[in-house]
Design a protein around this motif. Structure first.
Motif, mmCIF file in Angstrom:
data_model
loop_
_atom_site.group_PDB
_atom_site.id
_atom_site.type_symbol
_atom_site.label_atom_id
_atom_site.label_comp_id
_atom_site.label_asym_id
_atom_site.label_seq_id
_atom_site.Cartn_x
_atom_site.Cartn_y
_atom_site.Cartn_z
ATOM 1 N N PRO A 124 119.639 23.457 67.936
ATOM 2 C CA PRO A 124 120.387 22.209 67.958
ATOM 3 C C PRO A 124 120.661 21.780 66.512
ATOM 4 C CG PRO A 124 118.082 21.842 68.563
ATOM 5 C CD PRO A 124 118.253 23.311 68.329
ATOM 6 N N THR A 125 121.899 21.730 66.155
ATOM 7 C CA THR A 125 122.228 21.446 64.767
ATOM 8 C C THR A 125 123.071 20.195 64.661
ATOM 9 O OG1 THR A 125 122.301 23.813 64.441
ATOM 10 C CG2 THR A 125 123.142 22.467 62.665
ATOM 11 N N PRO A 126 122.441 19.087 64.306
ATOM 12 C CA PRO A 126 123.220 17.869 64.154
ATOM 13 C C PRO A 126 124.217 18.028 63.020
ATOM 14 C CG PRO A 126 120.990 17.551 63.302
ATOM 15 C CD PRO A 126 121.039 18.898 63.933
ATOM 16 N N GLN A 127 125.378 17.486 63.202
ATOM 17 C CA GLN A 127 126.398 17.611 62.164
ATOM 18 C C GLN A 127 126.585 16.305 61.427
ATOM 19 O OE1 GLN A 127 128.211 20.556 61.088
ATOM 20 N NE2 GLN A 127 126.231 21.019 61.963
ATOM 21 N N GLY A 128 127.369 16.325 60.377
ATOM 22 C CA GLY A 128 127.600 15.132 59.577
ATOM 23 C C GLY A 128 127.095 15.369 58.181
ATOM 24 N N ASP A 129 127.552 14.557 57.261
ATOM 25 C CA ASP A 129 127.271 14.809 55.857
ATOM 26 C C ASP A 129 125.798 14.714 55.492
ATOM 27 O OD1 ASP A 129 130.387 13.569 54.509
ATOM 28 O OD2 ASP A 129 129.763 15.538 55.222
ATOM 29 N N GLY A 163 127.515 24.714 61.783
ATOM 30 C CA GLY A 163 127.340 24.574 63.219
ATOM 31 C C GLY A 163 127.889 25.753 64.005
ATOM 32 N N ALA A 164 127.607 26.948 63.522
ATOM 33 C CA ALA A 164 128.025 28.150 64.252
ATOM 34 C C ALA A 164 126.904 28.572 65.189
ATOM 35 C CB ALA A 164 128.337 29.276 63.272
ATOM 36 N N ASP A 165 127.238 29.333 66.202
ATOM 37 C CA ASP A 165 126.209 29.842 67.102
ATOM 38 C C ASP A 165 125.448 30.983 66.449
ATOM 39 O OD1 ASP A 165 124.811 30.157 69.582
ATOM 40 O OD2 ASP A 165 126.015 31.969 69.914
ATOM 41 N N ASN A 177 131.575 31.407 66.815
ATOM 42 C CA ASN A 177 131.496 30.331 67.799
ATOM 43 C C ASN A 177 130.962 29.011 67.256
ATOM 44 O OD1 ASN A 177 132.501 32.187 69.519
ATOM 45 N ND2 ASN A 177 130.748 32.238 70.922
ATOM 46 N N LYS A 178 131.894 28.152 66.950
ATOM 47 C CA LYS A 178 131.573 26.778 66.558
ATOM 48 C C LYS A 178 130.957 26.082 67.764
ATOM 49 C CE LYS A 178 132.499 22.943 63.963
ATOM 50 N NZ LYS A 178 132.108 22.717 62.569
ATOM 51 N N THR A 179 129.779 25.461 67.580
ATOM 52 C CA THR A 179 129.083 24.878 68.736
ATOM 53 C C THR A 179 129.306 23.383 68.869
ATOM 54 O OG1 THR A 179 127.115 24.549 67.404
ATOM 55 C CG2 THR A 179 127.234 26.591 68.671
ATOM 56 N N THR A 180 129.959 22.777 67.895
ATOM 57 C CA THR A 180 130.103 21.320 67.930
ATOM 58 C C THR A 180 131.571 20.920 67.907
ATOM 59 O OG1 THR A 180 129.903 21.322 65.545
ATOM 60 C CG2 THR A 180 127.907 20.848 66.803
ATOM 61 N N GLY A 181 131.797 19.656 68.188
ATOM 62 C CA GLY A 181 133.136 19.071 68.085
ATOM 63 C C GLY A 181 134.157 19.829 68.904
ATOM 64 N N SER A 182 135.254 20.180 68.240
ATOM 65 C CA SER A 182 136.377 20.807 68.920
ATOM 66 C C SER A 182 136.071 22.221 69.387
ATOM 67 C CB SER A 182 137.554 20.859 67.951
ATOM 68 O OG SER A 182 137.171 21.629 66.818
ATOM 69 N N GLY A 183 134.955 22.803 68.845
ATOM 70 C CA GLY A 183 134.665 24.199 69.182
ATOM 71 C C GLY A 183 135.481 25.179 68.368
ATOM 72 N N THR A 184 136.182 24.672 67.388
ATOM 73 C CA THR A 184 136.941 25.566 66.508
ATOM 74 C C THR A 184 136.520 25.320 65.064
ATOM 75 O OG1 THR A 184 138.726 23.949 66.333
ATOM 76 C CG2 THR A 184 138.964 25.668 68.023
ATOM 77 N N PHE A 185 136.605 26.361 64.264
ATOM 78 C CA PHE A 185 136.262 26.213 62.842
ATOM 79 C C PHE A 185 137.425 25.576 62.098
ATOM 80 C CE2 PHE A 185 133.437 29.899 63.852
ATOM 81 C CZ PHE A 185 132.240 29.248 63.592
#
Ligand code: C2E
Ligand code: SIN
Ligand code: SIN
Ligand code: FE
Ligand code: FE
Length: 386
Positions: free
Chosen positions: A5-10, A46-48, A138-146
């Motif tokens: 589980p990788t929280p995102q944000g600055d 936030g990649a798989d 595989n981007k795991t967060t947000g839009s799912g795209t890099f």
């Protein structure tokens, strides 16, 4: 597929960065650096999964890949995304790999993994030479795209690790060349020896064992094993007449003989590098004695480097168990008696205790080196006339 589980944000990116930077700065092992880079990249964007590929020096065409929870696999250097990045030296961001001819779906079919987005970049060294390829999947967060921001972040991580990798690689090369130098010198010293270098090898084997029993780390034990064989390197500057003399040395001869530790030190002292430096210290101090009556400096106790204290025991043990031009080899019980008497005098009392407790193992390893050397000895020469 297990995900961290990788929280995102600055803020989290910042703490991710600082925790990885500290570990990367302290790491000198290339494989572990690659794993750190893979983890760094994955957590940062936030990649798989994140994998790192390096060109395989041996077969030239393949990539050794390092990935989390995945054993090293090899893929053709010219195909797939990593191959494209390697050939072009440019980043690649693909959010619809199914429709991209550069994407090789064979691996997905093989592993059952579904690749949805890919971000791959070259890892370059300070001179811009390609070091390898990092690939996030595989981007795991947000839009799912890099995004382009992900690309920039991964680029920064790759640049930072590229530097660390270069340092580590240079360090490995240096250590490899030091090992070669030390071996070459040990062999050069052996040419004139009475027993074709078996003394040096037996001292190495016994020192290693004593170091292990004493509780040196694996790393230090290895340094000791590599560096103890050159303890007598200074002997190459001592005349044969002394070494072969079938009786006691006179005062002048003894004064010359006693210069061999300093001669050896002078040959090796010019390097600050770990292995050569250790070899220099051992050559210099292997005839010092725990009670301060040794030479060349009369150092006392702990002031004598632990490598030299260990080598001293191994050296005397092997010398006494060997024939000399002025005497025959000693019986083992006589040797043991000398070590009991010299405990705390010639020898570090702790090490002498370890020696006495493990005499059997030491005799065994000494014989093993002896036997191996005899098996490897050149076959008898054919008759001279043909
Ligand atoms: P080495 O023969 O390889 O001996 C290394 C060390 O083992 C010696 O260091 C000494 O601590 C111990 N050792 C060797 N042989 C004996 C022995 O018969 N009795 C006792 N008690 N200890 C022994 P050391 O004494 O500093 O000698 C350094 C080197 O000087 C020796 O290396 C050897 O090459 C030479 N050397 C020493 N004594 C004589 C000698 O009486 N005649 C000749 N020709 N050379 C000698
Ligand atoms: C040496 O390796 O220089 C000495 C051989 C021996 O001590 O017998
Ligand atoms: C030799 O091997 O000839 C000398 C050994 C020593 O000084 O320990
Ligand atoms: Fe010596
Ligand atoms: Fe020696």
């Amino acid at each position: 597929m297990k995900k961290d589980p990788t929280p995102q944000g600055d803020t989290s990116a910042e703490s991710t960065i600082s925790s990885y930077i500290n570990r990367i700065a302290a790491e000198r092992d290339i494989d572990r650096l690659l794993l750190l880079l893979a983890g760094f990249g994955r957590d940062l964007i936030g990649a798989d999964r994140c994998t790192v590929g390096l060109p395989d020096e041996k077969d030239g065409t393949l990539w050794s890949k390092v990935a989390h929870a995945v054993p090293r696999i090899k893929i053709p250097r010219t195909s797939g995304i990593a191959g494209w990045v390697a050939t072009h030296g440019e980043a690649l961001l693909i959010n619809d790999p199914g429709n991209d001819e550069r994407f090789d779906s064979a691996v997905d079919r093989l592993t059952g993994y579904h690749t949805q987005s890919i971000l791959a970049l070259p890892i370059k060294d300070a001179d811009g030479r390609m070091f390898g390829v990092i690939q996030a999947v595989n981007k795991t967060t947000g839009s799912g795209t890099f995004s382009n921001a992900d690309r920039e972040h991964l680029q920064l991580a790759a640049a930072y690790v590229g530097q660390a990798l270069e340092t580590a690689r240079r360090q490995e090369e240096i250590e490899a060349s030091q090992r070669e130098i030390i071996l070459t010198m040990a062999e050069a010293g052996e040419v004139r020896s009475r027993e074709a270098g078996r003394h040096a090898r037996r001292v190495a084997a016994c020192s290693r064992l004593l170091g292990e029993f004493h509780g040196l780390s694996e790393d230090e034990t290895e340094v000791l094993r590599l560096c103890s064989p050159t303890h007598d390197i200074g002997i190459i500057a001592i005349p044969d007449s002394l070494l072969q003399k079938p009786s006691k040395l006179d005062d002048t001869e003894w004064a010359i003989m006693k210069t061999h530790p300093t001669l050896g030190y002078d040959m090796l002292k010019h390097s600050e590098r770990r292995l050569l430096h250790s070899a220099a210290i051992i050559a210099w101090q292997h005839h010092e004695r725990w009670d301060g009556t040794g030479y060349p400096c009369g150092l006392v106790g702990d002031a004598i480097h632990i490598y030299a204290r260990i080598t001293a025991l191994a050296d005397v043990f092997d010398a006494l168990a060997s024939d000399r031009p002025w005497r025959k080899a000693w019986e083992m019980n006589r040797i043991v008696k000398l070590f009991e008497e010299e405990r705390g005098k010639h020898f570090d009392p702790g090490l002498a205790g370890i020696f006495l407790e493990n005499v059997d193992a030491l005799v065994k390893i000494r014989n093993a080196v002896q036997d191996r050397a005899e098996k490897q000895a050149a076959p008898p020469r054919p008759p001279a006339e043909r």
